[in-house]
Write a protein that holds these residues in place. Structure first.
Motif, PDB file in Angstrom:
ATOM      1  N   ASN A   1       0.837  -1.214   0.000  1.00 43.97           N
ATOM      2  CA  ASN A   1       0.000   0.000   0.000  1.00 43.97           C
ATOM      3  C   ASN A   1       0.868   1.260   0.000  1.00 43.97           C
ATOM      4  O   ASN A   1       0.796   2.063   0.945  1.00 43.97           O
ATOM      5  N   PRO A   2       1.661   1.470  -1.013  1.00 41.16           N
ATOM      6  CA  PRO A   2       2.557   2.637  -0.988  1.00 41.16           C
ATOM      7  C   PRO A   2       1.816   3.973  -0.961  1.00 41.16           C
ATOM      8  O   PRO A   2       2.339   4.957  -0.438  1.00 41.16           O
ATOM      9  N   LYS A   3       0.597   4.020  -1.484  1.00 42.29           N
ATOM     10  CA  LYS A   3      -0.149   5.281  -1.510  1.00 42.29           C
ATOM     11  C   LYS A   3      -0.360   5.837  -0.101  1.00 42.29           C
ATOM     12  O   LYS A   3      -0.354   7.052   0.095  1.00 42.29           O
ATOM     13  N   THR A   4      -0.543   4.954   0.861  1.00 39.42           N
ATOM     14  CA  THR A   4      -0.732   5.386   2.245  1.00 39.42           C
ATOM     15  C   THR A   4       0.476   6.186   2.710  1.00 39.42           C
ATOM     16  O   THR A   4       0.335   7.242   3.325  1.00 39.42           O
TER      17      THR A   4
ATOM     18  N   THR B   1      10.166   3.446  -0.391  1.00 42.93           N
ATOM     19  CA  THR B   1      10.845   2.170  -0.628  1.00 42.93           C
ATOM     20  C   THR B   1      11.948   1.942   0.397  1.00 42.93           C
ATOM     21  O   THR B   1      12.035   0.864   1.009  1.00 42.93           O
ATOM     22  N   LEU B   2      12.783   2.946   0.606  1.00 42.50           N
ATOM     23  CA  LEU B   2      13.898   2.793   1.553  1.00 42.50           C
ATOM     24  C   LEU B   2      13.419   2.600   2.987  1.00 42.50           C
ATOM     25  O   LEU B   2      13.972   1.776   3.719  1.00 42.50           O
ATOM     26  N   SER B   3      12.388   3.335   3.377  1.00 42.33           N
ATOM     27  CA  SER B   3      11.890   3.172   4.746  1.00 42.33           C
ATOM     28  C   SER B   3      11.232   1.806   4.920  1.00 42.33           C
ATOM     29  O   SER B   3      11.360   1.179   5.981  1.00 42.33           O
ATOM     30  N   GLY B   4      10.564   1.309   3.888  1.00 39.86           N
ATOM     31  CA  GLY B   4       9.989  -0.036   3.958  1.00 39.86           C
ATOM     32  C   GLY B   4      11.074  -1.100   4.080  1.00 39.86           C
ATOM     33  O   GLY B   4      10.978  -2.014   4.913  1.00 39.86           O
ATOM     34  N   LEU B   5      12.109  -0.980   3.262  1.00 44.55           N
ATOM     35  CA  LEU B   5      13.235  -1.922   3.351  1.00 44.55           C
ATOM     36  C   LEU B   5      13.894  -1.852   4.721  1.00 44.55           C
ATOM     37  O   LEU B   5      14.236  -2.884   5.314  1.00 44.55           O
ATOM     38  N   ALA B   6      14.074  -0.634   5.222  1.00 44.23           N
ATOM     39  CA  ALA B   6      14.684  -0.471   6.545  1.00 44.23           C
ATOM     40  C   ALA B   6      13.853  -1.154   7.621  1.00 44.23           C
ATOM     41  O   ALA B   6      14.406  -1.842   8.491  1.00 44.23           O
ATOM     42  N   GLU B   7      12.548  -0.984   7.571  1.00 40.68           N
ATOM     43  CA  GLU B   7      11.698  -1.625   8.583  1.00 40.68           C
ATOM     44  C   GLU B   7      11.806  -3.141   8.515  1.00 40.68           C
ATOM     45  O   GLU B   7      11.869  -3.812   9.552  1.00 40.68           O
ATOM     46  N   ILE B   8      11.835  -3.693   7.321  1.00 40.14           N
ATOM     47  CA  ILE B   8      11.951  -5.143   7.176  1.00 40.14           C
ATOM     48  C   ILE B   8      13.298  -5.618   7.711  1.00 40.14           C
ATOM     49  O   ILE B   8      13.371  -6.547   8.532  1.00 40.14           O
ATOM     50  N   ILE B   9      14.370  -4.989   7.266  1.00 38.87           N
ATOM     51  CA  ILE B   9      15.718  -5.403   7.667  1.00 38.87           C
ATOM     52  C   ILE B   9      15.914  -5.244   9.169  1.00 38.87           C
ATOM     53  O   ILE B   9      16.436  -6.148   9.840  1.00 38.87           O
ATOM     54  N   LEU B  10      15.500  -4.103   9.700  1.00 44.64           N
ATOM     55  CA  LEU B  10      15.682  -3.869  11.135  1.00 44.64           C
ATOM     56  C   LEU B  10      14.779  -4.762  11.974  1.00 44.64           C
ATOM     57  O   LEU B  10      15.180  -5.224  13.052  1.00 44.64           O
ATOM     58  N   GLY B  11      13.575  -5.024  11.491  1.00 49.06           N
ATOM     59  CA  GLY B  11      12.686  -5.950  12.198  1.00 49.06           C
ATOM     60  C   GLY B  11      13.272  -7.351  12.251  1.00 49.06           C
ATOM     61  O   GLY B  11      13.266  -7.998  13.305  1.00 49.06           O
ATOM     62  N   VAL B  12      13.812  -7.819  11.145  1.00 51.58           N
ATOM     63  CA  VAL B  12      14.469  -9.137  11.125  1.00 51.58           C
ATOM     64  C   VAL B  12      15.697  -9.108  12.032  1.00 51.58           C
ATOM     65  O   VAL B  12      15.960 -10.048  12.781  1.00 51.58           O
ATOM     66  N   GLY B  13      16.436  -8.001  11.992  1.00 50.32           N
ATOM     67  CA  GLY B  13      17.632  -7.884  12.828  1.00 50.32           C
ATOM     68  C   GLY B  13      17.351  -7.981  14.311  1.00 50.32           C
ATOM     69  O   GLY B  13      18.210  -8.431  15.080  1.00 50.32           O
ATOM     70  N   LEU B  14      16.155  -7.582  14.735  1.00 48.90           N
ATOM     71  CA  LEU B  14      15.794  -7.716  16.150  1.00 48.90           C
ATOM     72  C   LEU B  14      15.772  -9.174  16.607  1.00 48.90           C
ATOM     73  O   LEU B  14      15.963  -9.462  17.792  1.00 48.90           O
TER      74      LEU B  14
END
Length: 115
Positions: A23-26, A43-56
């Motif tokens: 839902n990028p429009k949001t 895109t970058l903030s979405g990737l960051a959330e995924i990577i950092l969430g996995v990193g936790l």
């Protein structure tokens, strides 16, 4: 042993990150006009959330990921301020728009628990 809170936080950020692509429009809608390259930032903030969430989830990267999430939460705070101050979002109840601001503090505190 990691706590349930850690797993919940990881899932929340991973899901939120994927939602940037679903839902990028949001996310594009709440980008302040002065932020450049809206699509790239979403895109970058979405990737960051995924990577950092996995990193936790991994002890070796947990603290670094938690600090990364704190920085990310600070970086996206202007979008929350924009939602409160812009006339574009008057269709959302004011209490929801205002509640997002202190919620960032709660999310920062939550991430800090794993630094």
């Amino acid at each position: 042993m990691p706590s349930l809170s850690l797993y919940i936080q990881a899932v929340v950020y991973i899901a939120a990150g994927f939602n940037h692509f679903i839902n990028p429009k949001t996310y594009l809608a709440i980008m302040p006009p002065y932020v450049p390259a809206h699509h790239l930032m979403v895109t970058l903030s979405g990737l960051a959330e995924i990577i950092l969430g996995v990193g936790l989830l991994f002890p070796a990267t947990r603290s670094l990921s938690a600090w990364g999430l704190i920085l990310l939460l600070v970086a996206v705070f202007p979008a929350n301020v924009y939602m409160v101050t812009s006339n574009r979002f008057r269709h959302f109840p004011a209490w929801i728009r205002w509640a997002r601001l202190p919620l960032q503090g709660v999310l920062i505190w939550w991430a800090y628990q794993f630094t």
